[in-house]
Scaffold this motif. Structure first.
Motif, PDB file in Angstrom:
ATOM      1  N   LEU A  69      -0.783  13.044   5.617  1.00  0.00           N
ATOM      2  CA  LEU A  69      -1.733  11.653   5.723  1.00  0.00           C
ATOM      3  C   LEU A  69      -0.765  10.496   5.999  1.00  0.00           C
ATOM      4  CD1 LEU A  69      -4.093  12.315   2.870  1.00  0.00           C
ATOM      5  CD2 LEU A  69      -4.748  12.003   5.126  1.00  0.00           C
ATOM      6  N   GLY A  70       0.488  10.653   5.912  1.00  0.00           N
ATOM      7  CA  GLY A  70       1.328   9.495   5.983  1.00  0.00           C
ATOM      8  C   GLY A  70       1.382   8.584   4.923  1.00  0.00           C
ATOM      9  N   THR A  71       1.384   9.284   3.592  1.00  0.00           N
ATOM     10  CA  THR A  71       1.328   8.512   2.552  1.00  0.00           C
ATOM     11  C   THR A  71       2.226   8.993   1.369  1.00  0.00           C
ATOM     12  OG1 THR A  71      -0.102   7.098   0.856  1.00  0.00           O
ATOM     13  CG2 THR A  71      -0.815   9.229   1.477  1.00  0.00           C
ATOM     14  N   GLY A  72       2.266   8.435   0.085  1.00  0.00           N
ATOM     15  CA  GLY A  72       2.945   9.067  -1.108  1.00  0.00           C
ATOM     16  C   GLY A  72       2.078   9.845  -1.857  1.00  0.00           C
ATOM     17  N   PRO A  73       2.788  10.678  -2.582  1.00  0.00           N
ATOM     18  CA  PRO A  73       1.982  11.748  -3.501  1.00  0.00           C
ATOM     19  C   PRO A  73       1.225  10.867  -4.390  1.00  0.00           C
ATOM     20  CG  PRO A  73       4.271  12.653  -3.175  1.00  0.00           C
ATOM     21  CD  PRO A  73       4.218  11.248  -2.604  1.00  0.00           C
TER      22      PRO A  73
END
Length: 215
Positions: free
Chosen positions: A37-41
């Motif tokens: 998704l192009g984000t962080g956990p």
């Protein structure tokens, strides 16, 4: 007025399914889905609480491809065939997810709606109780098993492709494996669609209430 979610449910499902398609169920982690998704956990935890929730994303996303008729037809067999094909086509693109779908399908509202429609169609044949249960399990298992066998079995591209497997079978000793050689030849012209529909038809031909069979 609440702030709009950054990721939609469809986006989360798509990312989770993509991870499973590429890396298998073992690769389904918060980190992997977040990266997709192009984000962080940590951001993902705003939408997904734990691994069970990740599993639900995959199951719901895969089964969301099932279309349920608005109203039944005049023939229960037509409706059962249609719903079985919907399930088969929904899981076919995602062989890695099939074990998870089979294990967690009862927790998916999407599956529950499809299951109720399938049960209603089977019940119109006269089946009830245990007979209805057996018929339901047989139809749903057939759909999933055909998809998994087609995509991960010995004739699949993952295992060397159909031609290589067919050639290997046809080179077996004739006196010891005549029937394996026979079906290997038939596999050259057969298609997954034809095999599934014929298998389903054979199953439906045997789905009769006991009272009918005794007459």
């Amino acid at each position: 007025m609440g702030r709009r979610a950054r990721f939609s449910r469809a986006e989360l499902e798509g990312a989770a399914i993509a991870v499973v398609d590429e890396h298998g169920l073992a690769g389904l982690t918060m980190r992997a889905v977040a990266a997709r998704l192009g984000t962080g956990p940590m951001t993902l935890y705003n939408y997904v609480a734990d691994r069970a929730a990740l599993d639900a994303l995959v199951v719901d996303g895969v089964l969301r491809g099932i279309t349920i008729p608005h109203s039944p037809s005049s023939d229960w067999r037509v409706d059962v065939r249609g719903l079985a094909e919907e399930l088969w086509r929904a899981v076919r693109p995602h062989p890695n997810a099939i074990p998870l779908v089979l294990a967690r399908r009862s927790q998916s509202e999407t599956f529950l709606d499809a299951a109720e429609a399938l049960l209603a169609a089977l019940a119109r044949s006269g089946l009830d109780g245990e007979d209805l249960l057996v018929a339901f399990r047989a139809v749903t298992t057939l759909a999933a098993a055909f998809a998994q066998t087609e995509l991960t079995g010995p004739l699949s591209a993952r295992n060397g492709g159909a031609d290589a497997t067919i050639d290997r079978f046809r080179s077996l000793p004739t006196e010891r494996y005549p029937r394996l050689i026979e079906i290997a030849g038939a596999a050259r012209t057969s298609t997954p669609e034809a095999e599934f529909r014929r298998g389903l038809q054979a199953l439906l031909d045997g789905l009769q209430p006991k009272s009918t069979q005794r007459r």
